[in-house]
Design an enzyme around this catalytic site. Structure first.
Site, mmCIF file in Angstrom:
data_model
loop_
_atom_site.group_PDB
_atom_site.id
_atom_site.type_symbol
_atom_site.label_atom_id
_atom_site.label_comp_id
_atom_site.label_asym_id
_atom_site.label_seq_id
_atom_site.Cartn_x
_atom_site.Cartn_y
_atom_site.Cartn_z
ATOM 1 N N HIS A 110 -5.529 -4.436 -1.555
ATOM 2 C CA HIS A 110 -5.378 -3.385 -2.579
ATOM 3 C C HIS A 110 -5.371 -3.963 -3.991
ATOM 4 C CE1 HIS A 110 -4.745 0.293 -0.235
ATOM 5 N NE2 HIS A 110 -4.143 -0.467 0.650
ATOM 6 N N SER A 129 0.798 -1.233 0.000
ATOM 7 C CA SER A 129 0.000 0.000 0.000
ATOM 8 C C SER A 129 0.828 1.280 0.000
ATOM 9 C CB SER A 129 -0.951 0.001 1.190
ATOM 10 O OG SER A 129 -0.226 -0.106 2.394
ATOM 11 N N LYS A 148 -12.326 -1.115 0.592
ATOM 12 C CA LYS A 148 -11.547 -0.333 -0.372
ATOM 13 C C LYS A 148 -12.305 -0.270 -1.700
ATOM 14 C CE LYS A 148 -7.303 -0.641 2.149
ATOM 15 N NZ LYS A 148 -6.690 -1.693 2.935
HETATM 16 C C1 LIG Z 1 -6.533 -1.936 4.394
HETATM 17 C C2 LIG Z 1 -5.848 -3.221 4.575
HETATM 18 C C3 LIG Z 1 -6.321 -4.155 5.502
HETATM 19 C C4 LIG Z 1 -7.441 -3.842 6.454
HETATM 20 O O1 LIG Z 1 -8.670 -3.821 5.830
HETATM 21 P P1 LIG Z 1 -9.932 -3.219 6.615
HETATM 22 O O2 LIG Z 1 -11.090 -3.856 5.967
HETATM 23 O O3 LIG Z 1 -9.883 -1.753 6.463
HETATM 24 O O4 LIG Z 1 -9.789 -3.649 8.048
HETATM 25 C C5 LIG Z 1 -5.697 -5.377 5.577
HETATM 26 N N1 LIG Z 1 -4.632 -5.667 4.786
HETATM 27 C C6 LIG Z 1 -4.142 -4.779 3.902
HETATM 28 C C7 LIG Z 1 -2.981 -5.159 3.051
HETATM 29 C C8 LIG Z 1 -4.724 -3.531 3.775
HETATM 30 O O5 LIG Z 1 -4.239 -2.652 2.907
#
Ligand SMILES: *Cc1c(COP(=O)(O)O)cnc(C)c1O
Length: 394
Positions: A209, A181, A240
């Site tokens: 992502h 990310s 996301k």
């Molecule tokens: C955003 C993210 C998460 C967490 O996801 P949420 O649904 O917001 O708890 C987990 N792993 C990665 C790689 C992320 O980028």
């Protein structure tokens, strides 16, 4: 103030003194290309709303209908009060979308990582983890009690040597983010699969992502590399690209069945609401109907990156719509982000400890919600501030 809590105000003051105190901004509009932030209308380069679904009328309608049919709250954990039909329907639809044997929905991607890692390995076991993995993977690995061996970022040879150095364990698990990310680079999945298969070790990918972004119509990293059936378990988020909230685990059916019995966040924390779940179902519908949003996301990302490079900005090693603009210096990065905000552009500076010292950057999150006019405006403001601060030539 009670003495026993004095340490907290000391620590908070430390953060302020080091410039690490995070002032969280307040949004008073729906998510989209533009936001009302702290009372001002700004171009949004901060959200993970890749496809613009967070405020899509089809998702909003689905959520409203679900509230009328099922009410506001889930009232208990699913193992006690039962699943909503919507939860099982979402799991079946996600499995089909991802091309996985089965899925189980959790409350978030974070909870999915905690629950899955702790259910798959324990203190007699070892985890091989990419050094840049997400915080929720790190926490899940610690929670499991397994030995954690970090390997050099995206380096399958380093992973293979790390495996050769370990012995005497009961089970092992390789874990990697699919898309990282902070840099927007992609894990070398085919190489990870080869190593995992050679050593007969479980392989887990976090596609938070990647889904809605990589692969055919956003089917994620496994689809991107054509590796269906060769990754044991994948973590997904519904917060996301899917635009709502929640998480899920996709993979081999015995793993999903095991998580239904032993995934602790599933057993001991209430489910997502009917409204969330119905909105996620509407998002899956949209993704299955057309690749239009995913295509637009990539068009936007390619356009933004090439224009920024043409201006002389360094976009790092990004291969995805996550676009870091690399500055290196922490103070310059913070100042750049502040000046962008004064010019109505909301783009987050990311500095140590989130990224290593000397690798500070502004992370631009491109979305299908941006129009070409929006992107041009953002590029113009980056150029203006870049010239003012001497980052690019005039
Ligand atoms: C955003 C993210 C998460 C967490 O996801 P949420 O649904 O917001 O708890 C987990 N792993 C990665 C790689 C992320 O980028």
């Amino acid at each position: 103030m009670a003495d026993k809590l004095r340490w907290i105000s000391d620590e908070l003051q430390n953060l302020r003194d080091q410039g690490l105190y995070n002032t969280i901004r307040t949004i008073s509009s729906p998510q989209g290309a533009w936001l009302d932030v702290d009372g001002k209308r700004v171009l949004n380069f901060c959200s993970n709303n890749y496809l613009g679904l967070a405020n899509d009328p089809r998702l909003r309608d689905a959520a409203k209908r679900a509230v009328d049919e099922f009410g506001a709250g889930p009232a208990a954990v699913r193992t006690i009060a039962g699943n909503l039909t919507l939860h099982r329907e979402l799991e079946a639809r996600l499995a089909k979308f991802k091309g996985a044997e089965a899925t189980i929905a959790f409350q978030s991607g974070f909870a999915s990582n905690l629950g899955t890692i702790a259910a798959l390995v324990g203190k007699e076991d070892v985890i091989f983890s990419d050094e840049l993995n997400h915080a929720s993977i790190i926490d899940g690995a610690r929670l499991s009690g397994a030995k954690i061996v970090r390997y050099a970022h995206n380096d399958a040879n380093a992973l293979a040597s790390a495996i050769k150095n370990e012995s005497g364990y009961r089970r092992a698990l390789i874990i990697s983010d699919g898309v990282f990310s902070m840099d927007g680079d992609i894990a070398p999945l085919p190489d990870l699969v080869t190593v995992a298969e050679q050593h007969d070790i479980m392989l887990m990918m976090d596609d938070a992502h990647g889904e809605g972004v990589l692969g055919r119509g956003g089917r994620g990293i496994v689809d991107h590399f054509g590796m269906h059936g060769r990754v044991d378990v994948e973590i997904g988020t519904l917060s996301k690209a899917f635009g709502v909230v929640g998480g899920y685990v996709a993979g081999k059916k015995e793993i999903v069945e095991w998580l239904n019995q032993r995934g602790r966040p599933f057993l001991f924390s209430s489910a997502t609401t009917a409204a969330d779940t119905a909105a996620c179902l509407a998002a899956v519908d949209i993704l299955e109907q057309s690749t239009e949003l995913v295509d637009r996301l990539w068009d936007n990302a390619r356009y933004f990156k090439s224009e920024m490079r043409r201006l002389g900005f360094d976009t790092g090693k990004s291969e995805t719509p996550i676009t870091p603009i690399m500055f290196g210096d922490e103070a310059l990065t913070r100042n750049f982000s502040k000046k962008l905000f004064e010019n109505d552009v909301f783009a987050m500076g990311i500095t140590y400890p989130t990224v290593p010292k000397g690798k500070a950057r502004i992370r631009v999150m491109i979305s299908a919600a941006h129009s070409r006019t929006d992107l041009d405006r953002g590029i113009r403001m980056f150029a203006k501030v870049g010239r003012e601060l001497g980052v690019i030539g005039s």
